[in-house]
Write a protein that holds these residues in place. Structure first.
Motif, short mmCIF file in Angstrom:
data_model
loop_
_atom_site.label_atom_id
_atom_site.label_comp_id
_atom_site.label_asym_id
_atom_site.label_seq_id
_atom_site.Cartn_x
_atom_site.Cartn_y
_atom_site.Cartn_z
N TRP A 116 0.84 -1.21 0.00
CA TRP A 116 0.00 0.00 0.00
C TRP A 116 0.87 1.25 0.00
O TRP A 116 0.55 2.23 -0.68
N MET A 117 1.96 1.22 0.75
CA MET A 117 2.89 2.36 0.77
C MET A 117 3.40 2.65 -0.64
O MET A 117 3.44 3.80 -1.09
N ARG A 118 3.82 1.59 -1.33
CA ARG A 118 4.34 1.78 -2.67
C ARG A 118 3.28 2.35 -3.59
O ARG A 118 3.52 3.30 -4.35
N GLY A 119 2.07 1.79 -3.54
CA GLY A 119 1.00 2.30 -4.38
C GLY A 119 0.68 3.76 -4.10
O GLY A 119 0.46 4.55 -5.02
N LEU A 120 0.71 4.14 -2.82
CA LEU A 120 0.38 5.52 -2.44
C LEU A 120 1.45 6.49 -2.94
O LEU A 120 1.14 7.48 -3.62
N LEU A 168 10.15 5.71 -0.55
CA LEU A 168 10.19 4.27 -0.28
C LEU A 168 11.60 3.79 0.02
O LEU A 168 11.78 2.75 0.67
N GLU A 169 12.60 4.51 -0.44
CA GLU A 169 13.99 4.11 -0.22
C GLU A 169 14.63 4.81 0.97
O GLU A 169 15.76 4.52 1.34
N ARG A 221 -4.76 1.66 -7.62
CA ARG A 221 -3.50 1.08 -7.13
C ARG A 221 -3.74 0.17 -5.92
O ARG A 221 -2.80 -0.24 -5.26
N LYS A 222 -5.01 -0.12 -5.66
CA LYS A 222 -5.38 -1.01 -4.55
C LYS A 222 -4.93 -0.48 -3.18
O LYS A 222 -4.59 -1.25 -2.27
N VAL A 223 -4.92 0.83 -3.04
CA VAL A 223 -4.62 1.46 -1.75
C VAL A 223 -5.94 1.71 -1.02
O VAL A 223 -6.83 2.36 -1.57
#
Length: 410
Positions: free
Chosen positions: A267-271, A281-282, A322-324
């Motif tokens: 979810w973090m990545r999608g957001l 993210l990195e 993005r399925k968030v």
């Protein structure tokens, strides 16, 4: 085929007033129990005087005219039979004890000591019916741990700590937007009643079930580890955010607000890819949930900066793609008018026997595969079931009932 209700065949003697108790008996009635509600002949439940009222001139907030009825009563007194009875009189108390012999459950939320003074306590009623399940809802228990404090919902909220954890860290403690203590305690009481009935099925013996409004709220406050968070320097009030699960909160859009939950890696990545900040993210400050808590405000600012540039519909649309997990913050009116919630029975039309639909009422949000449940019987007029209950259940003649009315007993 007509589906039976789960509590069909059970009879409840209802000695409640206001909200906490009546909501509990409302639930039992919607599940199929026959609820006999005892009210004072002098005017009944105090909620009968709650505005707004409805009558021949529509809904209004003025003084009630003869024939007007409170919307509160139309909402809370469905699926109940109103019987008027002066419990301060010897004859009234004797009639109540007779009724108790025919009942499975008693539910009451009288002030401390009142059931003993009136002679309608668990001890009194179990003496005539040892199988009775007697449920008491009190603000602070009985005896009260705060004997000089009135048990009103907002006072219970204040003492429970729930107000201290509601609101923003730089603002005041905030009252929960619904009378949560009044609404939560009867849910626990009904759980206790069901459990006691199941135990009675094994033992044949009833018992006293006690619920404290303060206990109920305090147990919920203890669900979060506020003591640990406080020791670590985190405020108890976090407003629209939950830093332990960041990103988790309510963010402004160009035309409203949206709730977003994105604490898992996917979810973090999608957001943040949607937001246009994949670099986050990195960053080791945000890589895992522990360190992320310390930098929650930075993450929330980034998210709010993006959501504020788009409409609620646009934000939800992009994040859903993005399925968030996310959803718009709806108004109360939006919810009351939602056809899907009405279809499921969570929200229903409130009906007056003579005037028809007069507003919106609480539904019964429990669904069964092989039973029915609903608040589908309109509220009784004060004493509307005197003749039926006293005549059919207790076998009184019409003349005796009329004499009791003349004496002010009913």
């Amino acid at each position: 085929m007509h589906m039976q209700r789960p509590l069909t065949g059970f009879r409840v003697l209802d000695l409640t007033v206001a909200l906490a108790g009546p909501y509990g008996s409302l639930l039992l009635g919607g599940l199929g129990a026959e609820v006999i509600r005892i009210e004072s002949p002098a005017g009944g439940d105090i909620a009968r005087t709650n505005p707004p009222f409805v009558g021949d001139h529509g809904v209004h907030f003025g003084a009630a005219d003869p024939g007007d009825v409170s919307l509160t009563i139309l909402n809370r007194a469905r699926n109940k039979k109103s019987v008027t009875l002066d419990l301060k009189s010897d004859r009234g108390r004797a009639i109540l004890l007779e009724l108790a012999k025919h009942c499975d459950v008693v539910i009451e939320n009288m002030s401390e000591g009142a059931t003993d003074r009136l002679g309608v306590s668990y001890k009194d009623l179990s003496a005539v019916n040892p199988a009775i399940v007697y449920a008491s809802i009190k603000a602070f228990g009985e005896p009260s741990i705060y004997p000089d404090t009135k048990g009103m919902d907002v006072i219970v909220q204040a003492l429970s700590g729930i107000m201290d954890v509601t609101g923003f860290s730089d603002g005041p403690p905030t009252r929960f937007g619904l009378p949560i203590a009044d609404l939560l305690a009867p849910l626990y009481a009904c759980n206790g009643i069901m459990a006691a009935l199941l135990q009675r099925g094994r033992t044949g013996k009833g018992q006293h079930v006690e619920v404290s409004m303060l206990d109920c709220l305090a147990s919920l406050v203890a669900e979060e580890h506020f003591d640990v968070f406080s020791d670590a320097g985190y405020p108890t009030r976090s407003g629209n955010f939950h830093d332990r699960l960041v990103p988790f909160g309510v963010y402004p859009t160009s035309d409203g607000y949206v709730a977003i939950v994105a604490f898992s890696p996917e979810w973090m990545r999608g957001l943040f890819e949607t937001v246009g900040r994949p670099d986050i993210l990195e960053d080791p400050r945000y890589a895992t949930r522990g360190p992320r808590m310390k930098h929650a405000s930075t993450l929330n600012e980034v998210i709010a900066g993006w959501t504020g540039k788009h409409s609620t519909e646009e934000v939800v649309g992009q994040l859903v793609a993005r399925k968030v997990p996310c959803g718009p913050v709806r108004s109360a009116l939006d919810v009351l008018r939602d056809p899907r919630l009405r279809e499921r029975g969570a929200v229903v039309d409130l009906e007056h026997p003579r005037l028809g639909r007069v507003g919106t009422g609480m539904g019964l949000p429990i669904r069964f595969s092989d039973a029915a449940a609903a608040f589908d019987q309109p509220a009784d007029d004060l004493g509307g079931s005197n003749q039926k209950i006293l005549g059919e259940l207790l076998g009184m003649e019409a003349e005796e009932i009329a004499a009791l009315k003349n004496l002010g007993v009913i």
